[in-house]
Design an enzyme around this catalytic site. Structure first.
Site, PDB file in Angstrom:
ATOM      1  N   ARG A 108      -2.241   0.043  -3.396  1.00 51.06           N
ATOM      2  CA  ARG A 108      -3.206   0.749  -4.070  1.00 51.06           C
ATOM      3  C   ARG A 108      -4.679   0.495  -3.781  1.00 51.06           C
ATOM      4  O   ARG A 108      -4.740  -0.959  -3.764  1.00 51.06           O
ATOM      5  CB  ARG A 108      -3.142   0.921  -5.606  1.00 51.06           C
ATOM      6  CG  ARG A 108      -3.837   1.710  -6.468  1.00 51.06           C
ATOM      7  CD  ARG A 108      -3.436   3.067  -6.546  1.00 51.06           C
ATOM      8  NE  ARG A 108      -4.123   3.822  -7.498  1.00 51.06           N
ATOM      9  CZ  ARG A 108      -4.415   5.093  -7.310  1.00 51.06           C
ATOM     10  NH1 ARG A 108      -4.170   5.628  -6.246  1.00 51.06           N
ATOM     11  NH2 ARG A 108      -4.858   5.761  -8.309  1.00 51.06           N
ATOM     12  N   THR A 376      -3.323  13.802  -1.046  1.00 48.48           N
ATOM     13  CA  THR A 376      -2.411  12.631  -1.270  1.00 48.48           C
ATOM     14  C   THR A 376      -1.120  13.443  -0.274  1.00 48.48           C
ATOM     15  O   THR A 376      -1.152  14.296  -0.075  1.00 48.48           O
ATOM     16  CB  THR A 376      -1.908  12.645  -2.690  1.00 48.48           C
ATOM     17  OG1 THR A 376      -2.861  12.104  -3.452  1.00 48.48           O
ATOM     18  CG2 THR A 376      -0.601  11.575  -2.811  1.00 48.48           C
ATOM     19  N   THR A 394      -2.588   8.222  -0.167  1.00 45.94           N
ATOM     20  CA  THR A 394      -3.639   8.953  -0.664  1.00 45.94           C
ATOM     21  C   THR A 394      -4.952   8.381  -0.283  1.00 45.94           C
ATOM     22  O   THR A 394      -5.399   7.121  -0.070  1.00 45.94           O
ATOM     23  CB  THR A 394      -3.569   9.243  -2.254  1.00 45.94           C
ATOM     24  OG1 THR A 394      -4.473  10.062  -2.305  1.00 45.94           O
ATOM     25  CG2 THR A 394      -3.858   8.064  -2.942  1.00 45.94           C
ATOM     26  N   ASN A 396      -7.137   9.962  -2.041  1.00 45.39           N
ATOM     27  CA  ASN A 396      -7.740  10.896  -3.291  1.00 45.39           C
ATOM     28  C   ASN A 396      -7.926  12.151  -3.070  1.00 45.39           C
ATOM     29  O   ASN A 396      -6.976  12.980  -2.288  1.00 45.39           O
ATOM     30  CB  ASN A 396      -8.608  10.153  -4.070  1.00 45.39           C
ATOM     31  CG  ASN A 396      -8.565  10.635  -5.671  1.00 45.39           C
ATOM     32  OD1 ASN A 396      -7.479  11.096  -5.951  1.00 45.39           O
ATOM     33  ND2 ASN A 396      -9.562  10.596  -6.355  1.00 45.39           N
ATOM     34  N   ASP A 418     -10.281   7.890 -10.025  1.00 49.74           N
ATOM     35  CA  ASP A 418      -9.051   7.824 -10.571  1.00 49.74           C
ATOM     36  C   ASP A 418      -9.000   6.943 -11.838  1.00 49.74           C
ATOM     37  O   ASP A 418      -8.128   6.813 -12.614  1.00 49.74           O
ATOM     38  CB  ASP A 418      -7.693   7.407  -9.554  1.00 49.74           C
ATOM     39  CG  ASP A 418      -6.864   8.563  -9.039  1.00 49.74           C
ATOM     40  OD1 ASP A 418      -7.296   9.662  -9.579  1.00 49.74           O
ATOM     41  OD2 ASP A 418      -6.472   8.434  -8.025  1.00 49.74           O
ATOM     42  N   SER A 447      -2.670   5.676 -11.089  1.00 49.75           N
ATOM     43  CA  SER A 447      -2.282   6.606 -10.136  1.00 49.75           C
ATOM     44  C   SER A 447      -1.220   7.703 -10.760  1.00 49.75           C
ATOM     45  O   SER A 447      -0.261   6.999 -11.600  1.00 49.75           O
ATOM     46  CB  SER A 447      -1.481   6.029  -9.019  1.00 49.75           C
ATOM     47  OG  SER A 447      -1.212   6.894  -8.098  1.00 49.75           O
ATOM     48  N   SER A 448      -0.930   8.772 -10.358  1.00 52.09           N
ATOM     49  CA  SER A 448       0.043   9.739 -10.572  1.00 52.09           C
ATOM     50  C   SER A 448       1.136   9.631  -9.614  1.00 52.09           C
ATOM     51  O   SER A 448       2.109  10.326  -9.872  1.00 52.09           O
ATOM     52  CB  SER A 448      -0.528  11.262 -10.746  1.00 52.09           C
ATOM     53  OG  SER A 448      -1.517  11.238 -11.736  1.00 52.09           O
ATOM     54  N   GLY A 468      -0.429  15.712  -5.016  1.00 50.03           N
ATOM     55  CA  GLY A 468      -1.064  16.805  -6.003  1.00 50.03           C
ATOM     56  C   GLY A 468      -1.592  16.230  -7.218  1.00 50.03           C
ATOM     57  O   GLY A 468      -1.317  16.911  -8.225  1.00 50.03           O
ATOM     58  N   GLY A 469      -2.174  14.884  -7.262  1.00 52.23           N
ATOM     59  CA  GLY A 469      -2.553  14.361  -8.454  1.00 52.23           C
ATOM     60  C   GLY A 469      -1.463  14.573  -9.614  1.00 52.23           C
ATOM     61  O   GLY A 469      -0.389  14.274  -9.614  1.00 52.23           O
TER      62      GLY A 469
HETATM   63  N1  GLY Z   1      -5.114   9.550  -6.037  1.00 52.08           N
HETATM   64  C1  GLY Z   1      -4.263  10.430  -6.791  1.00 52.08           C
HETATM   65  C2  GLY Z   1      -3.331   9.343  -7.698  1.00 52.08           C
HETATM   66  O1  GLY Z   1      -3.305   8.366  -7.077  1.00 52.08           O
HETATM   67  O2  GLY Z   1      -2.911   9.845  -8.587  1.00 52.08           O
END
Ligand code: GLY
Length: 563
Positions: A108, A376, A394, A396, A418, A447-448, A468-469
């Site tokens: 990340r 992403t 990603t 983002n 984020d 992060s999601s 998709g977030g």
């Molecule tokens: N950038 C989207 C996530 O990491 O949740």
């Protein structure tokens, strides 16, 4: 656009197909729409056809799933350039048959060392737009460090070998997919403002290209070649870091050479939890994987499968569970900075309490908006040895910080968004800032991204991941339940209409493909719905050795292919 079968037809087809595919072991062939496949030796599920082909090429040349995943990730960065690339970062969750173990690699992005909790505050007010685009939005990229680390430890090929398909695509050009064409078209006004992005993604007259037009990224091809076989050294401690720092600082950013030199990916222990006789492995914080485990824990009691595929009672149950999961998401953050109470959150007592709240929640829905994210990308690989990789990557939101270093051809992420820029202030995904996830120097934003591997008797049987977030967490949950509880195949599970609920705003997002009577039953129960054309994409791969069944998501036009 990929055609998808109608909902009811698809469910019936799934039952038939799951019978057929258990009887037939054949080379890869399409089984549902254009995005699913069955194969014997190896398979790659990716969000572009080119990335899927890149991974399969590497598998066929003797590479393992790690090599193929790296190749597919680099090729996705070229062909899905609005969503991910070497200016971003990601998570990789994998299983190696040779050790029988599960691994998690976190690459990340990190906040620059000069970042502060108030860096997005102007005149006493948080200015969220600064975290969303422009050079202050850029966090230190982790993609190349992650790929280098995993290849060195568990790959069998060099960086240049796995980068070869991506270099070819960038150098010789690739046909623009409908998905990327839509992203370019909707972002054209922003792309015009950045000479690097405009030169690559817009036509000379400033208009957006059409699906099928050829896109070249020659400078990116040259950069990938320049990385040689010591990519982390060249990218983080060599001339590329210097050039990127000059570019970022020239645009008002605060990333320094020290940030690049200090960047390291982190090997983490995956989280796991039992679910109805399966063992579910996820990424630990700063991923939201634990939230997914908590949701599964709440759903474990009672016969979920008996409620009916996408029935309104089933959807109401998972909406409440999603809400409780997202309420607890605020406790997740970078574990190097914040003690995330994962053990407590996943304890039987906490899950029982959350389930009780989910069962007795009173609806008081205010009107609200939720972001629809197109950024992403996720990919899944299985090889003939039985190794399985789920990788989510990603920059983002669409085109990240909306800045490309034109000489290097690298699009920079906007991952700083984020973080919570201030308590209560929502980010691009309408996730509100929480103290645990505030900006700090060197910290990774929550992060999601939630790659998942489901095991039975220690061995992977299903791999799922999405983009998709925050809709990743809920999308992955629904596809898992469709396969595990409703016994549907990956193609149909991925294809079914989905919902999304994230506690705040208190609006259930529903895909327009959901049958009208289901939506109206949810409305009658008191849910405020917002109908959207589509939610994020989810890919799935059933990983029984010799009978691999995979599906990419037609929502973004990916492909499962194998051999
Ligand atoms: N950038 C989207 C996530 O990491 O949740």
């Amino acid at each position: 656009m990929v055609r998808r079968p109608a909902y009811l037809h698809a469910v019936g087809l799934a039952v038939l197909l799951s019978i057929l595919t258990t009887l037939i072991v054949a080379p890869a062939h399409a089984v549902s729409g254009d995005t699913s496949a069955v194969s014997q030796h190896g398979m790659v599920v990716a969000e572009t056809a080119e990335a899927s082909a890149a991974g399969v090429e590497i598998l066929k040349h003797g590479g393992n799933a790690i090599d193929a995943a790296c190749a597919a990730a680099l090729a996705t960065g070229v062909t899905h350039a609005a969503s991910c690339g070497i200016g971003g970062g990601g998570f990789m969750l994998f299983y190696l048959a040779s050790t029988g173990k599960y691994y998690a690699l976190d690459y990340r992005e990190r906040a620059p060392l000069k970042a502060t909790a108030t860096m997005f505050v102007r005149d006493g007010h948080p200015d969220e737009s600064l975290a969303r685009s422009g050079a202050l939005a850029i966090a230190v990229p982790g993609e190349i460090a992650g790929i280098d680390a995993v290849l060195r430890r568990y790959g069998t090929m060099t960086f240049q070998q796995v980068a070869a398909p991506a270099v070819r695509l960038a150098e010789n050009g690739f046909a623009l997919s409908p998905h990327l064409a839509r992203e370019i078209s909707s972002m054209a006004d922003h792309l015009k403002l950045d000479p690097g992005l405009a030169a690559v993604f817009l036509k000379p007259d400033g208009t957006a290209p059409k699906p099928g037009d050829i896109i070249f990224q020659k400078n990116l091809a040259a950069t990938l070649r320049r990385l040689g076989d010591q990519p982390a050294e060249v990218f983080y401690r060599g001339p590329i870091a210097e050039e990127l720092v000059q570019f970022i600082q020239g645009h008002g950013g605060i990333v320094t050479s020290e940030d690049f030199a200090a960047y390291q990916p982190v090997w983490r222990e995956p989280l796991h939890r039992a679910y109805r006789g399966f063992d579910v492995y996820v990424m630990p914080p700063p991923s939201s994987g634990g939230v997914l485990l908590e949701m599964l824990g709440m759903l474990e009691t009672g016969p979920l499968g008996g409620l009916g595929v996408n029935s309104s009672p089933y959807l109401a149950r998972i909406i409440e569970v999603m809400r409780e999961g997202f309420i607890d998401r605020e406790k997740y953050a970078d574990p190097a900075f914040v003690k995330v109470p994962v053990v407590e959150l996943l304890s039987a007592q906490h899950i029982d309490q959350a389930r009780e709240r989910a069962l007795h929640h009173k609806l008081t829905p205010p009107p609200a908006e939720t972001a629809h994210d197109h950024g992403t990308a996720n990919l899944i690989v299985a090889d003939r040895q039985g190794d399985v990789v789920v990788l989510t990557t990603t920059i983002n939101t669409s085109f990240g910080a909306r800045l490309m270093d034109p000489k290097l051809g690298i699009i920079l992420n906007n991952e700083m968004d984020d973080f919570g820029v201030a308590p209560g202030v929502p980010n691009a995904f309408r996730l509100e800032g929480e103290p645990a996830n505030e900006v700090a120097p060197g910290k990774r934003p929550l992060s999601s991204m939630a790659p998942v591997i489901v095991a039975k008797n220690g061995k992977p049987i299903l791999a799922v991941g999405g983009s998709g977030g925050p809709t990743i967490v809920t999308g992955v949950l629904q596809v898992m339940l469709d396969v595990l509880d409703f016994h549907l195949g990956p193609g149909v599970s991925v294809d079914l209409p989905r919902i999304h609920e994230q506690a705040s705003p208190e609006t259930v997002i529903v895909e327009e493909k959901m049958p009208a009577q289901t939506s109206s039953a949810l409305t009658q129960m008191g849910y405020r719905l917002r109908v959207v054309p589509m939610l994020g994409a989810v890919g799935a791969l059933k990983t029984q050795p010799g009978n691999l069944q995979g599906a990419a998501d037609g929502r973004k036009g990916g492909l499962a292919s194998g051999y």
